[in-house]
Enzyme design. Structure first.
Site, PDB file in Angstrom:
ATOM      1  N   LYS A 168      76.500  22.547  -4.328  1.00 17.35           N
ATOM      2  CA  LYS A 168      75.422  23.534  -4.504  1.00 17.35           C
ATOM      3  C   LYS A 168      75.853  24.851  -3.860  1.00 17.35           C
ATOM      4  CE  LYS A 168      70.392  24.167  -3.853  1.00 17.35           C
ATOM      5  NZ  LYS A 168      69.126  23.586  -3.368  1.00 17.35           N
ATOM      6  N   SER A 182      65.043  23.219  -6.468  1.00 18.80           N
ATOM      7  CA  SER A 182      65.956  24.325  -6.598  1.00 18.80           C
ATOM      8  C   SER A 182      67.394  23.925  -6.938  1.00 18.80           C
ATOM      9  CB  SER A 182      65.970  25.114  -5.293  1.00 18.80           C
ATOM     10  OG  SER A 182      66.526  24.330  -4.246  1.00 18.80           O
ATOM     11  N   SER A 185      63.618  19.735  -3.550  1.00 16.15           N
ATOM     12  CA  SER A 185      64.681  20.339  -4.369  1.00 16.15           C
ATOM     13  C   SER A 185      65.825  19.408  -4.759  1.00 16.15           C
ATOM     14  CB  SER A 185      65.263  21.562  -3.662  1.00 16.15           C
ATOM     15  OG  SER A 185      64.338  22.621  -3.702  1.00 16.15           O
TER      16      SER A 185
END
Lengths: 493, 104, 492
Positions: free
Chosen positions: C76, C151, C175
């Site tokens: 990420k 997210s 998320s």
């Protein structure tokens, strides 16, 4: 109307640690810009704070030194504001729960004019750990050559080497009632933080900075007036001037029917005046909240005891000990404990074998006088405690006279050298052979029959004159005590 | 709690985010909904409840006072932004970060 | 290979039936094919990636390989990785090249894993649909007209579309778990403090936690073995003994007490998702688990509490983006104040600005007690609900998200509707508890697409090994987690 000034101080002391409050970057002063700004000091994305154990120890030391409450838990909070030298956009500080609670500092306010000296207790509200900001360099001409972009006169440069340096902010109650009291407190605190070894006290380098809150009120009233805060005073002289100016200004403003607006002011040493800073855009709204990156700081009884074991003897305790152990006067004991270095110098002199009273006289007399003239700290004395002690022992052993000692002291101060060699070279060894002294006295008595007559007629002065003659005849080398004794005997005969 | 344009501008200024009037008005609409959601908390009696800052009941760990960081200025300053206002140079000079003059 | 477990990839790599370079290249080829459409990755750096693969092959050849050596992972873009552009999904950091490694990155590097690239995400992890990313939205591999969740939307799409062997994510309010539910894979948010936050760009510090996003519980366990561990650079890192998270995978679930919170099945839950969850619970009964009715009475308060605490922390965490030392600085400005105001107005997107404003507001003078302090008090009530619940059960189960993936653009104008996406996940972040989402079935959408739905498993503090066991046993008797989306061909 008679007015009373009310003063409180907030002092930022840089703690004597090797690394920053929340990172392992060096705190050494004077490095090239940003070479000690690690990723935490630069507030790079993703970095996190970890608290410095030594800084906590310093805070505990201070708490113990002022006999303060040290709560089991304290909390770090974020103080949010934007400033280029504040890289995170917040300062990590302590807000609701500081590491050190209420304590006391006793100050000695010196005599001024017909006002006698006095002691006063100043209450400490709290002391909390926080981190210093970086520095803004406004004059970039010195770093010219630099930027083809030009327009550097419109720029400031940001150096984050200081950002994150551990600070202990010490806050008093509004307990002071004159510039003299405020300065006495600041000096006392300055000495104390150095005494316990938590701050180097270097005011030029900003290690010890005072903000002074000043307000005035009609004498006899209780309600505090609106205060103005004089920021960043880094000398006691400026502090005195700034408070005096600010006090006069506030009184005049009020007497002229004006009102005091709460403000932050700066002292201009050039003009001797204080002036309000360009008011910040909004009233300070720092949006304090507990820093989620840090857990509560715990200080247990065991932690306190561990630090207590490392504490030096505090000045008050040492002063009392000097009075009882060495029979020094309160004044002498107080002077000798006005700084840790001075006290250490005295103690070393005594433990090297000299008489305490003599050592005190010399340390506070000849040595302090010399240092004053040369504007040097005691640590820069060219004569060491051991050398001083040897010198004093030569006096008590009747090897040299006090006068000779003074000459030797001067010589050693200027050129160094070995004590006995100087005594030898200068021929200052005292004559203690009673036969030789008797011979000299016989000569003096024979040469001054008139004086002998006067003495016998009851004139004490004549005795001193005869001693003087004898000393002169020995070219100052005769032991005065022996001269006295032998002369008395001869005159009585 | 009705937010006004002035409220939004005050908050935005505290947060150092420029908003024009139109953005402020749009923000009012969206923030009002969110603050309405937040208002639900006021129905709860929280007397005597200790606030919870951390999910762990732990205390702060302390770091030994030993310098381990070295000078990484060059590496860090590679990320310095451009000066702007017509200059394509980085906002650094002689190791300092450059900002518009700080006035006290 | 693309649907293989990490364990079988590891076996193949160590048996040299495939090299890390070959395996990495296969993923890179798929990325070339699908990423232009799906937009799962923000940054690729093939030279760096292949160099790591080569190093992994050398390590395997030298016989010093670890379990994950040579396996390509997606990271990420919230984790700083030295030499990699690290954007956090924001224009603010569009040109930021991280000069240091996050602890998570260091751990994967030390394990000999290969970094395939940095994945897309909602800007500063603020969002539940990946639509707030400065680098554009991400398409849900099951239906390109839908969001992947957020997210960690890029990591989610990359795992679901098999554009990586597995990925990392972070979870502040859901998320990892909500996108795992919407994209049909296994995602774990560990106990707060188990994975170091060092180098993970902060959103809400007291809630942020990194975790694995993978095909199966077994894969997650292997990743946890690498990711979890004490880090002295993070004051909130827990000094918890190292454990093998796969040690209990094979344990029987006989007698397992599963708590079903009434509040997780009330109004707001899509009925078809509810059916998927109920079917999964039936499966657990067959595995010998006992179902217990529990209550988490303060669940509905978790959203208001979260939308005070997270923005408050974020408003402060994001103050460092001031255009002075790194990040976006406005091209034109008058003075210092103007530089701040413009740089931040330009560098942050609408949702981030909104949250900064909320956070600034709730912390500002006069509001702190009514909002921030109150929220922290209710946070304790929410945590206490779980403490009480875990006296009655071993794990808690329910939906991970109230619905399946929604259409791109559907909720962008209604922040409150978007925030309700996290109704079932937020309270575990507030309590600091571990939670995971595992694929539990599919729901047919109105336009005839099969969309995944996830079952959430919430465990007690540090109970990850048991949760992984609970998930693994289910994955032994179901194959939801093995389903792959059938994607349009994409660019060849």
């Amino acid at each position: 109307m008679e007015w009373e000034v009310v003063i409180g101080l907030e002092t930022h002391t840089q703690l004597q640690t090797k690394t920053k409050q929340f990172s392992s970057a060096s705190t050494a002063f004077g490095a090239e810009p940003n070479t000690q700004a690690c990723e935490v000091s630069t507030a790079l994305p993703g970095v996190l704070p970890v608290l410095n154990a030594e800084a906590v120890k310093c805070a505990i030391k201070f708490g113990l030194a002022i006999d303060a409450e040290i709560p089991l838990r304290s909390v770090f909070s974020r103080k949010n504001y934007f400033y280029p030298d504040l890289p995170k956009g917040y300062q990590i500080s302590q807000f609701e729960l500081p590491v050190v609670g209420k304590g006391k500092v006793t100050i000695q306010v010196p005599a001024v004019g017909k006002n006698a000296a006095y002691e006063k207790v100043i209450n400490i509200t709290r002391a909390h750990l926080e981190e210093d900001a970086g520095k803004s360099v406004h004059d970039l001409k010195s770093v010219s050559a630099l930027h083809s972009a030009g327009a550097l006169q419109d720029m400031s440069g940001i150096d984050l080497n200081r950002a994150g340096t551990p600070l202990l902010e010490i806050v008093t109650e509004p307990d002071m009632r004159s510039a003299a009291e405020a300065v006495a407190y600041a000096k006392k605190l300055h000495e104390l933080v150095q005494w316990i070894g938590i701050c180097d006290g270097n005011m030029q380098e900003g290690s010890f900075r005072c903000d002074v809150n000043v307000s005035v009120r009609p004498k006899g009233t209780e309600k505090l007036g609106t205060r103005r805060e004089i920021k960043n005073l880094n000398s006691f002289k400026f502090m005195q001037q700034a408070i005096e100016y600010e006090t006069r200004w506030q009184i005049e403003t009020l007497e002229d029917g004006g009102k005091i607006q709460q403000a932050t002011v700066l002292f201009n040493p050039g003009t001797g005046e204080t002036k309000a800073m360009r008011s910040k855009e909004e009233a300070n709204d720092y949006r304090y909240f507990p820093d989620p990156d840090l857990l509560p700081l715990e200080v247990t009884e065991a932690d306190k005891n561990a630090v207590r074991a490392l504490m030096p003897e505090l000045p008050e305790v040492m002063k009392a000990r000097f009075e009882s152990e060495y029979a020094l006067s309160s004044y002498d004991a107080s002077s000798l404990t006005s700084s840790r270095d001075l006290a250490d110098f005295f103690i070393e002199t005594v433990s090297a074998g000299s008489d305490a009273k003599q050592a005190a006289n010399w340390v506070m007399g000849s040595i302090s006088a010399k240092l004053n003239v040369e504007d040097k700290p005691i640590s820069a004395s060219p004569i060491s405690p051991i050398q001083l002690s040897q010198l004093l022992r030569r006096i008590s052993d009747n090897i040299i006279s006090k006068n000779a000692a003074k000459q030797i002291f001067e010589a050693m101060w200027l050129d160094g050298g070995e004590l006995d060699a100087i005594i030898e070279a200068k021929g200052l060894k005292q004559e203690s052979d009673s036969g030789a002294i008797e011979a000299i006295i016989d000569e003096v008595l024979a040469a001054n029959p008139a004086m002998v007559e006067e003495f016998k007629a009851g004139k004490e002065k004549a005795f001193n004159a005869l001693v003087g003659q004898a000393m002169k005849a020995s070219r100052g080398k005769a032991n005065p005590a022996q001269v006295n004794e032998i002369l008395k005997k001869k005159l009585a005969a | 709690m009705a937010l006004t344009q002035a409220d939004i501008k005050r908050i935005a200024h505290l947060a150092r985010i420029e908003v024009n009037d139109q953005e402020a008005d749009e923000t009012i609409t969206k923030l009002t909904g969110i603050l309405g959601l937040i208002e639900q908390m006021q129905a709860i009696d929280t007397n005597d409840i200790t606030p919870m800052s951390h999910s762990q009941d732990a205390v702060q760990r302390l770091r030994p006072d030993v310098v381990t960081k070295t000078n990484l200025r060059e590496a860090f300053q590679k990320n310095a932004p451009l000066l702007g206002n017509g200059s394509n140079e980085q906002a650094i000079a002689n190791g300092l970060y450059l900002v518009p003059k700080v006035i006290e | 290979m693309i649907n293989s477990s990490l364990k079988s990839l590891s076996t193949a790599l160590q048996a040299k039936t495939i090299s890390s370079v070959e395996l990495t290249q296969e993923y890179l080829n798929r990325i070339h094919q699908f990423n232009p459409t799906i937009n799962a990755y923000i940054t690729l750096d093939e030279a760096k990636t292949l160099a790591q693969a080569q190093a992994a092959d050398a390590r395997i050849a030298a016989g010093s390989a670890d379990a994950l050596t040579g396996i390509p992972f997606a990271q990420k873009d919230i984790f700083c990785a030295k030499g990699w552009v690290t954007t956090c999904g924001s224009k603010m950091l569009a040109n930021f090249v991280a000069p240091y490694d996050a602890d998570v990155i260091s751990q994967f590097d030390a394990a000999g894993a290969v970094n395939l690239g940095k994945t897309n995400m909602d800007e500063f992890a603020m969002g539940s649909s990946n639509e707030t990313s400065f680098f554009g939205g991400v398409k849900n591999p099951w239906d390109f007209s839908r969001v992947p969740g957020g997210s960690s939307g890029g990591s989610a799409a990359a795992v679901a579309a098999r554009l990586c062997a597995a990925a990392t994510g972070t979870d502040t309010g859901g998320s990892i778990r909500q996108p795992a539910s919407l994209c049909g894979f296994t995602g774990l948010k560990p106990t707060y403090g188990l994975v170091s936050r060092y180098g993970m760009i902060a959103f809400a510090s007291s809630l942020d936690q990194a975790g694995p996003m993978a095909k199966s519980a077994e894969d997650c366990a292997l990743m946890m073995n690498v990711m979890a561990g004490f880090d002295e650079r993070d004051s909130t890192s827990v000094n918890h003994p190292k454990e093998d998270y796969s040690r209990d995978l094979k344990q029987s679930l006989k007698g397992l007490k599963i708590g079903l919170p009434r509040e997780y099945f009330a109004e707001g839950l899509d009925t078809s998702v509810a059916k998927v969850i109920e079917a999964a619970i039936e499966q657990y009964k067959k595995l010998g688990a006992e179902i217990i009715d529990i209550s988490l009475p303060n669940t509905s308060l978790s959203i208001p509490v979260y939308y005070v605490l997270a923005p408050a922390e974020a408003s402060s965490n994001l103050s460092r983006y001031d255009g002075v030392r790194f990040g976006h600085r406005a091209a034109q400005y008058d003075d210092l104040m103007d530089m701040y105001m413009k740089s931040r107005a330009e560098g942050f997107g609408a949702e981030v600005k909104r949250r900064i404003l909320i956070g600034t507001y709730v912390l500002s003078a006069g509001y702190y007690d009514a909002y921030y302090l109150k929220a922290q008090q209710i946070r304790r009530l929410i945590a206490q609900d779980f403490t009480d619940a875990f006296k009655k059960c071993d794990v808690i189960m329910g939906p991970a998200a109230p619905s399946t993936a929604f259409k791109i653009g559907e909720k962008t104008d209604d922040p409150v509707a978007m925030y309700l996406q996290d109704i079932y996940t937020i309270s575990t972040n507030l309590a600091g508890l571990p939670g995971m989402s595992i694929p539990a079935g599919f729901v047919m959408s109105e336009d005839g697409k099969d969309l995944p739905a996830g079952l959430q498993i919430i465990g007690n503090y540090f109970d990850e090994a048991r949760m992984l066991n609970v998930a693994h046993q289910y994955q032994q008797v179901t194959d939801w987690h093995m389903k792959m989306p059938v994607m349009p061909e994409g660019k060849q």
